[in-house]
Design a protein around this motif. Structure first.
Motif, PDB file in Angstrom:
ATOM      1  N   ALA A 174       7.762 -11.212   5.117  1.00 51.68           N
ATOM      2  CA  ALA A 174       7.497 -11.727   3.773  1.00 51.68           C
ATOM      3  C   ALA A 174       6.670 -10.700   2.994  1.00 51.68           C
ATOM      4  O   ALA A 174       6.017  -9.833   3.579  1.00 51.68           O
ATOM      5  CB  ALA A 174       6.748 -13.052   3.864  1.00 51.68           C
ATOM      6  N   ARG A 224       3.570 -10.279   0.477  1.00 53.20           N
ATOM      7  CA  ARG A 224       2.401 -10.996  -0.018  1.00 53.20           C
ATOM      8  C   ARG A 224       1.333 -10.013  -0.486  1.00 53.20           C
ATOM      9  O   ARG A 224       1.339  -8.851  -0.094  1.00 53.20           O
ATOM     10  CB  ARG A 224       1.807 -11.887   1.087  1.00 53.20           C
ATOM     11  N   ARG A 225       0.400 -10.524  -1.280  1.00 54.76           N
ATOM     12  CA  ARG A 225      -0.736  -9.717  -1.697  1.00 54.76           C
ATOM     13  C   ARG A 225      -1.529  -9.221  -0.487  1.00 54.76           C
ATOM     14  O   ARG A 225      -1.728  -9.967   0.473  1.00 54.76           O
ATOM     15  CB  ARG A 225      -1.692 -10.580  -2.527  1.00 54.76           C
ATOM     16  N   VAL A 226      -2.009  -7.999  -0.587  1.00 56.31           N
ATOM     17  CA  VAL A 226      -2.958  -7.499   0.394  1.00 56.31           C
ATOM     18  C   VAL A 226      -4.252  -8.283   0.180  1.00 56.31           C
ATOM     19  O   VAL A 226      -4.672  -8.486  -0.961  1.00 56.31           O
ATOM     20  CB  VAL A 226      -3.206  -5.985   0.166  1.00 56.31           C
ATOM     21  N   VAL A 268      -7.120  -6.816 -10.063  1.00 56.46           N
ATOM     22  CA  VAL A 268      -6.425  -6.399  -8.847  1.00 56.46           C
ATOM     23  C   VAL A 268      -6.221  -7.627  -7.958  1.00 56.46           C
ATOM     24  O   VAL A 268      -7.199  -8.240  -7.531  1.00 56.46           O
ATOM     25  CB  VAL A 268      -7.227  -5.324  -8.080  1.00 56.46           C
ATOM     26  N   ASN A 269      -4.984  -7.965  -7.738  1.00 56.22           N
ATOM     27  CA  ASN A 269      -4.643  -9.153  -6.938  1.00 56.22           C
ATOM     28  C   ASN A 269      -5.411 -10.386  -7.408  1.00 56.22           C
ATOM     29  O   ASN A 269      -5.969 -11.141  -6.613  1.00 56.22           O
ATOM     30  CB  ASN A 269      -4.883  -8.895  -5.446  1.00 56.22           C
ATOM     31  N   GLY A 270      -5.473 -10.520  -8.717  1.00 55.22           N
ATOM     32  CA  GLY A 270      -6.092 -11.708  -9.297  1.00 55.22           C
ATOM     33  C   GLY A 270      -7.598 -11.642  -9.461  1.00 55.22           C
ATOM     34  O   GLY A 270      -8.195 -12.567 -10.001  1.00 55.22           O
ATOM     35  N   THR A 329       1.755   1.886   3.246  1.00 55.35           N
ATOM     36  CA  THR A 329       2.085   0.494   3.591  1.00 55.35           C
ATOM     37  C   THR A 329       1.929  -0.464   2.411  1.00 55.35           C
ATOM     38  O   THR A 329       2.179  -1.652   2.540  1.00 55.35           O
ATOM     39  CB  THR A 329       1.190  -0.025   4.740  1.00 55.35           C
ATOM     40  N   VAL A 330       1.512   0.073   1.265  1.00 56.15           N
ATOM     41  CA  VAL A 330       1.235  -0.809   0.131  1.00 56.15           C
ATOM     42  C   VAL A 330       2.189  -0.498  -1.029  1.00 56.15           C
ATOM     43  O   VAL A 330       2.441   0.661  -1.334  1.00 56.15           O
ATOM     44  CB  VAL A 330      -0.226  -0.644  -0.345  1.00 56.15           C
ATOM     45  N   VAL A 331       2.713  -1.552  -1.630  1.00 57.74           N
ATOM     46  CA  VAL A 331       3.525  -1.391  -2.843  1.00 57.74           C
ATOM     47  C   VAL A 331       2.659  -1.827  -4.029  1.00 57.74           C
ATOM     48  O   VAL A 331       1.969  -2.841  -3.958  1.00 57.74           O
ATOM     49  CB  VAL A 331       4.811  -2.238  -2.772  1.00 57.74           C
ATOM     50  N   GLU A 336       2.305  -2.754  -8.062  1.00 57.83           N
ATOM     51  CA  GLU A 336       2.945  -3.164  -9.307  1.00 57.83           C
ATOM     52  C   GLU A 336       1.862  -3.177 -10.378  1.00 57.83           C
ATOM     53  O   GLU A 336       0.792  -3.756 -10.177  1.00 57.83           O
ATOM     54  CB  GLU A 336       3.512  -4.575  -9.104  1.00 57.83           C
ATOM     55  N   ARG A 366       3.488  -5.646 -14.109  1.00 58.27           N
ATOM     56  CA  ARG A 366       4.856  -6.084 -13.768  1.00 58.27           C
ATOM     57  C   ARG A 366       5.837  -4.939 -13.546  1.00 58.27           C
ATOM     58  O   ARG A 366       7.035  -5.168 -13.405  1.00 58.27           O
ATOM     59  CB  ARG A 366       5.419  -7.029 -14.839  1.00 58.27           C
ATOM     60  N   ILE A 419       6.817  -1.685 -11.075  1.00 60.53           N
ATOM     61  CA  ILE A 419       6.505  -1.059  -9.787  1.00 60.53           C
ATOM     62  C   ILE A 419       6.235   0.435  -9.997  1.00 60.53           C
ATOM     63  O   ILE A 419       6.968   1.116 -10.710  1.00 60.53           O
ATOM     64  CB  ILE A 419       7.673  -1.261  -8.801  1.00 60.53           C
ATOM     65  N   ARG A 432       5.905   5.165  -5.004  1.00 58.18           N
ATOM     66  CA  ARG A 432       4.854   5.656  -4.099  1.00 58.18           C
ATOM     67  C   ARG A 432       4.541   7.140  -4.340  1.00 58.18           C
ATOM     68  O   ARG A 432       3.391   7.554  -4.244  1.00 58.18           O
ATOM     69  CB  ARG A 432       5.299   5.413  -2.657  1.00 58.18           C
ATOM     70  N   GLU A 458      -0.911  -5.542  -8.859  1.00 61.74           N
ATOM     71  CA  GLU A 458      -0.629  -6.331  -7.667  1.00 61.74           C
ATOM     72  C   GLU A 458      -0.397  -5.355  -6.529  1.00 61.74           C
ATOM     73  O   GLU A 458       0.458  -4.462  -6.622  1.00 61.74           O
ATOM     74  CB  GLU A 458       0.619  -7.208  -7.852  1.00 61.74           C
ATOM     75  N   LEU A 459      -1.164  -5.489  -5.484  1.00 59.66           N
ATOM     76  CA  LEU A 459      -1.000  -4.655  -4.292  1.00 59.66           C
ATOM     77  C   LEU A 459      -0.422  -5.551  -3.202  1.00 59.66           C
ATOM     78  O   LEU A 459      -1.060  -6.522  -2.792  1.00 59.66           O
ATOM     79  CB  LEU A 459      -2.347  -4.085  -3.837  1.00 59.66           C
ATOM     80  N   VAL A 460       0.798  -5.255  -2.773  1.00 60.40           N
ATOM     81  CA  VAL A 460       1.444  -6.128  -1.796  1.00 60.40           C
ATOM     82  C   VAL A 460       1.871  -5.342  -0.561  1.00 60.40           C
ATOM     83  O   VAL A 460       1.979  -4.111  -0.586  1.00 60.40           O
ATOM     84  CB  VAL A 460       2.668  -6.869  -2.395  1.00 60.40           C
ATOM     85  N   HIS A 461       2.077  -6.069   0.488  1.00 62.15           N
ATOM     86  CA  HIS A 461       2.591  -5.477   1.729  1.00 62.15           C
ATOM     87  C   HIS A 461       3.386  -6.537   2.490  1.00 62.15           C
ATOM     88  O   HIS A 461       3.467  -7.679   2.051  1.00 62.15           O
ATOM     89  CB  HIS A 461       1.449  -4.895   2.578  1.00 62.15           C
ATOM     90  N   PHE A 462       3.970  -6.117   3.613  1.00 62.91           N
ATOM     91  CA  PHE A 462       4.740  -7.060   4.427  1.00 62.91           C
ATOM     92  C   PHE A 462       3.815  -7.818   5.365  1.00 62.91           C
ATOM     93  O   PHE A 462       2.945  -7.220   6.003  1.00 62.91           O
ATOM     94  CB  PHE A 462       5.789  -6.314   5.262  1.00 62.91           C
TER      95      PHE A 462
END
Lengths: 269, 80
Positions: free
Chosen positions: A56, A58-60, B19-21, B45-47, B49, B52, B54, B57, B72-76
């Protein structure tokens, strides 16, 4: 010439599962969520024999170590990563999550999931279709989670999805295959691989699902929430193989009367 | 929002990010790579945005963050 052992092992000349031009030896796809710990997750996935695993986006969590990211535990060279859009309730959100997943740089595959109802987690088929069209257009290989609805499945295939994934029963329910007839109908009518996604609770469910002739099964909770996830993963692997082999072998017809297995002749006076 | 000379965030050369809210201040001129380093995150390891969009990298080192950017910093993570 093949021996009977080889035939049994290879599943009556069963080929690989080919999705979107890629071959998989295993017909079991597993999720990576809800495991008690990461070590158990990796061991269970290995025991399942799965090559494709879902993750999935998700935010870090900025207050915690980056070690929580799954790629610190799961080697992306060992497993094919299938990112999902789980938790999305609109086509727009699902497209956003899919783009983020692709930007992670592993592949352009996405398990598209757009939920329409919080209580049942049943899919919003219309939003799924809308998102599928956008993502296919952007070059994604879309595996679409959907209801056990033939018309929806046909539309998703028409939209260019590489696989259509009807549910066995609601996500995380473990209720097993509630509508084998509809699943068989979908499998009969679609050309792309049909993977049954969600609802399997135990190995007999996986087996019964594969006996319908579908191409594969995707599951998460049934393994992760078992008392012994590694053992359940192995049971699921065997269940999927047994179901596949039974399907290929062709089951006997059902009869509502008994037919003796031993000769009726030759009985003593 | 009215800018005043007494606003410390403007005077000290720091910019406001979400950053991430969460609100966060960084030095003006900070790049995406700089922010990730500050947060002790591995760029591979971080994407990321921003507003809105992207950010590829390969551009993390060149893209400079702007005042009021929403990131927004996201990962799996584990999921089914």
């Amino acid at each position: 010439m093949t021996t009977s052992t080889e035939r049994a092992g290879s599943g009556l000349d069963d080929g690989p599962l080919t999705i979107g031009g890629r071959d998989f030896e295993s017909r079991l796809i597993v999720g990576t969520g809800k495991y008690p710990d990461n070590e158990t997750m990796v061991e269970a996935i290995r025991a399942s024999g799965s090559e494709m695993v879902t993750v999935a986006v998700r935010r870090v969590d900025l207050d915690r170590s980056s070690e929580e990211g799954i790629l610190h535990h799961l080697d992306p060279d060992e497993f094919f990563l299938l990112a999902n859009t789980a938790g999305c309730y609109t086509a727009e959100d699902a497209v956003r999550y899919a783009r983020l997943a692709r930007a992670a740089g592993f592949n352009e595959w996405i398990k598209l999931e757009v939920i329409g109802d919080e209580k049942t987690l049943l899919p919003d088929v219309q939003a799924t279709l809308e998102a599928a069209r956008i993502l296919v257009d952007e070059g994604f290989k879309v595996m679409a989670y959907t209801n056990d609805d033939l018309v929806a499945a046909l539309r998703l295939e028409d939209a260019g999805c590489v696989s259509v994934m009807p549910l066995a029963s609601p996500i995380g329910s473990g209720l097993g295959l509630v509508n084998p007839y509809y699943i068989r109908e979908i499998k009969d009518r679609l050309e792309v691989p049909v993977i049954v996604d969600a609802g399997v609770g135990t190995a007999s469910d996986a087996c019964a699902t594969m006996e319908q002739g579908v191409d594969g099964v995707l599951m998460n909770t049934a393994i992760a929430a078992a008392d012994e996830p590694v053992s359940m993963a192995r049971a699921m692997r065997l269940g999927v193989q047994a179901g596949r082999l039974a399907y290929l072998a062709g089951r006997m017809p059902r009869r509502e009367i008994a037919v003796p297995s031993s000769p009726v002749g030759g009985m003593l006076d | 929002m009215t800018e005043t000379t007494t606003n410390p965030t403007r005077d000290t050369g720091r910019i406001n990010l979400t950053v991430n809210g969460e609100e966060r201040k960084v030095e003006r001129g900070t790049t995406v790579a700089g922010l990730l380093e500050e947060l002790d995150l591995e760029p591979r390891t971080v994407v990321v945005e921003r507003n809105r969009e992207i950010i590829p990298r390969d551009d993390y080192g060149e893209v400079t963050l702007r005042d009021d950017d929403t990131l927004e910093l996201v990962h799996f993570v584990g999921g089914g």
